[in-house]
Design an enzyme around this catalytic site. Structure first.
Site, short mmCIF file in Angstrom:
data_model
loop_
_atom_site.label_atom_id
_atom_site.label_comp_id
_atom_site.label_asym_id
_atom_site.label_seq_id
_atom_site.Cartn_x
_atom_site.Cartn_y
_atom_site.Cartn_z
N CYS A 118 0.92 -1.46 -0.21
CA CYS A 118 0.02 -0.13 -0.16
C CYS A 118 0.42 1.57 0.20
CB CYS A 118 -0.82 -0.04 0.83
SG CYS A 118 -0.40 0.17 2.43
N ARG A 123 4.38 -3.71 3.86
CA ARG A 123 3.39 -4.50 4.63
C ARG A 123 2.96 -5.31 4.46
NH1 ARG A 123 -1.07 -0.01 6.05
NH2 ARG A 123 -1.63 -1.03 8.04
C1 EPZ Z 1 -1.22 -1.01 12.42
O1 EPZ Z 1 -0.62 -1.73 11.20
C2 EPZ Z 1 -2.66 -0.58 11.84
N1 EPZ Z 1 -3.30 -0.62 11.39
C3 EPZ Z 1 -1.76 0.78 10.90
O2 EPZ Z 1 -2.69 1.64 11.18
C4 EPZ Z 1 -0.14 1.42 12.20
O3 EPZ Z 1 0.15 1.97 11.51
C5 EPZ Z 1 0.39 -0.03 12.34
O4 EPZ Z 1 -0.67 -0.88 12.80
C6 EPZ Z 1 1.44 0.70 13.59
O5 EPZ Z 1 1.15 0.93 14.30
C7 EPZ Z 1 -4.70 -1.41 11.67
O6 EPZ Z 1 -4.73 -1.54 13.39
C8 EPZ Z 1 -5.81 -1.39 10.92
P1 EPZ Z 1 2.14 -3.54 11.96
P2 EPZ Z 1 -0.14 -3.03 10.96
O7 EPZ Z 1 1.56 -4.75 11.72
O8 EPZ Z 1 -0.67 -4.23 11.54
C9 EPZ Z 1 6.06 -5.03 9.51
C10 EPZ Z 1 -3.73 3.32 10.58
O9 EPZ Z 1 -3.36 4.76 9.19
N2 EPZ Z 1 5.79 -6.28 8.80
O10 EPZ Z 1 2.14 -3.57 13.53
O11 EPZ Z 1 -0.51 -3.46 9.89
C11 EPZ Z 1 4.76 -4.19 8.63
O12 EPZ Z 1 5.22 -4.04 7.23
C12 EPZ Z 1 -2.69 2.64 9.85
O13 EPZ Z 1 -4.79 4.23 10.40
C13 EPZ Z 1 5.76 -7.74 8.57
O14 EPZ Z 1 6.86 -7.14 8.30
O15 EPZ Z 1 0.87 -2.65 11.60
C14 EPZ Z 1 5.77 -3.16 8.86
O16 EPZ Z 1 6.67 -2.15 8.34
C15 EPZ Z 1 -1.70 2.56 8.98
N3 EPZ Z 1 4.98 -8.55 8.38
C16 EPZ Z 1 6.03 -3.35 10.54
O17 EPZ Z 1 5.36 -4.93 10.38
C17 EPZ Z 1 4.11 -9.08 9.15
O18 EPZ Z 1 3.38 -9.91 8.62
C18 EPZ Z 1 4.68 -2.54 11.65
O19 EPZ Z 1 3.32 -3.06 10.93
C19 EPZ Z 1 3.43 -8.03 9.43
C20 EPZ Z 1 3.70 -6.50 10.02
#
Ligand code: EPZ
Length: 423
Positions: A118, A123
């Protein structure tokens, strides 16, 4: 496509009531798939993302009763009629992917599209999938879909995340509630929305301890029941309005605010010279600035309880007018500075170097037409527009409608000159 016209330079004065948290509501809604009994969620934010998820749940067979304007959503997954979440739906809203775990736990199988990348980063969902594999699921990833099966049910497992992922922690926790035996999630994310989800699941009969810490233990149960749960208030919405008041100047009190969840943001605002009086018991945050120039502040986004990535863009808008240079480091997402060139269109002086943005504060911003590619970036432009001299038009505000309930109404009630232009 709707646009938001802002005539800047007016201070904000008054009260803003904080809505239920989008990022909690989305995971709580998905929890309805775990039980044949009704789940009733109050304090629901009426947003395009939550409406969208209710449509996806309906296509899986969930009875959804959520009249327009109502703050309570009734979900009943008495019988599931499908265990497939197609690309068209998951692509539009990533949190749709989180139906996979509950469907797998309840029905023993599910086919869910991979969400893809995205605007803010790649992600991937590898950590989600590793957790399900550890719980004994057979996974096949083909043609953009995850086909998952656990014919004899999921088993408890020990999962040690390489870094704390919010989505993977929540997803594994949801699925583990119905697994056989104990699941331990280590290096789990500690965001307050995870504790909110665990509280709801426990009220449904789950056995979860440690949510909100880095070690979560879930003892699987045979079945879950229905419950009623109030969605926690939105810490990102609260932080955003605090930054808007700080940028525009004035005196704004946020009510129904999750004060304890906002420690890092409140401390950064105070360092910037903003007066913040927070009362955790009353759930209020009063934010004041009376014409004194903001001070520069360096921030470094981190998993909770560090400074949230979801407030980084808004804080950048704020310090773009500070006295001095602020260094903003984004550690969570690799591509989350797309607001920087748009803020520069308003006169900000920002240089992006990889994961760091160097923000040299300017005395004043000037209005201009701008556009953003994600939710938090869009609202950072609104904040800058409120403080800028002249007129700013923010294009593509469907991004704002995904995550901010009644943004124009809430800001106008505090004296902002904000108009939604429909075409
Ligand atoms: C949640 O996303 C939120 N979304 C995001 O809010 C928020 O920015 C983010 O947490 C961090 O706080 C929802 O709750 C719907 P992560 P999420 O898994 O769960 C990497 C907004 O604006 N990763 O903690 O997708 C990932 O690419 C949104 O409301 C992997 O590599 O975040 C990122 O760099 C945007 N492999 C980091 O971890 C995985 O399997 C943190 O992502 C999962 C994640």
């Amino acid at each position: 496509m709707d646009r938001l016209q802002i005539r800047g330079g007016r201070p904000l004065n008054g009260e803003i009531e904080i809505s239920g948290a989008k990022n909690s509501a989305l995971k709580l809604m998905v929890a309805c798939l775990l039980t044949p009994e009704p789940l009733q969620l109050s304090n629901m934010p009426d947003l395009s993302d939550t409406r969208f998820l209710s449509q996806l749940l309906a296509t899986l067979g969930v009875e959804v009763f959520w009249p327009k304007g109502a703050s309570t959503c009734h979900l009943n997954a008495a019988e599931l009629t499908s265990t497939i979440a197609p690309y068209e739906q998951v692509r539009k809203m990533r949190a749709s992917f989180n139906v996979l775990g509950p469907l797998l736990a309840r029905s023993g199988h599910a086919t869910v599209s991979l969400p893809g990348g995205c605007a803010i980063g790649a992600r991937p969902v590898d950590l989600h999938l590793k957790a399900f594999e550890a719980m004994g699921a057979d996974l096949l990833v083909e043609q953009g879909y995850v086909k998952a099966a656990a014919i004899h049910g999921l088993k408890g497992a020990h999962v040690n995340f390489p870094f704390p992922s919010v989505g993977a922690t929540e997803h594994a926790m949801l699925a583990a509630t119905l697994a056989k035996g104990e699941t331990i999630l280590e290096n789990a994310a500690r965001e307050p929305e995870i504790a909110d989800l665990a509280n709801c699941l426990n009220a449904m009969g789950a056995k979860i301890t440690g949510a909100g810490t880095d070690t979560i233990r879930i003892t699987g149960v045979e079945s879950l029941s229905g419950t009623s749960h109030a969605v926690m208030p939105d810490r990102i919405e609260a932080g955003t309005y605090a930054m808007a008041a700080a940028a525009a100047g004035g005196d704004v009190t946020l009510t129904h605010a999750p004060v304890d969840a906002l420690g890092a943001a409140i401390s950064a605002l105070r360092k910037a010279g903003v007066t913040v009086d927070a009362d955790p018991e009353a759930g209020t945050i009063r934010v004041r600035r009376n014409g004194t120039r903001l001070r520069s502040v360096d921030i470094d986004t981190q998993p909770h309880p560090g400074f949230p990535t979801d407030l980084q863009a808004q804080f950048m808008a704020l310090v773009s007018m500070a006295d001095g240079t602020s260094i903003i480091r984004e550690n969570i997402f690799e591509n989350r500075f797309m607001h920087a060139p748009e803020l520069s269109r308003l006169g900000a002086n920002i240089t992006v170097r990889g994961r760091e943005a160097v923000v040299k504060g300017v005395e004043h911003l000037q209005g201009a037409p701008v556009m953003a590619t994600d939710l938090r970036a869009s609202v950072s432009l609104v904040i800058a527009g409120l403080a800028a001299e002249g007129e700013t038009v923010v294009n593509r505000i469907y991004h704002l409608d995904r995550g901010f309930e009644g943004l124009d109404r809430k800001l106008s009630a505090c004296g902002a000159d904000v108009t939604r232009l429909s075409e």
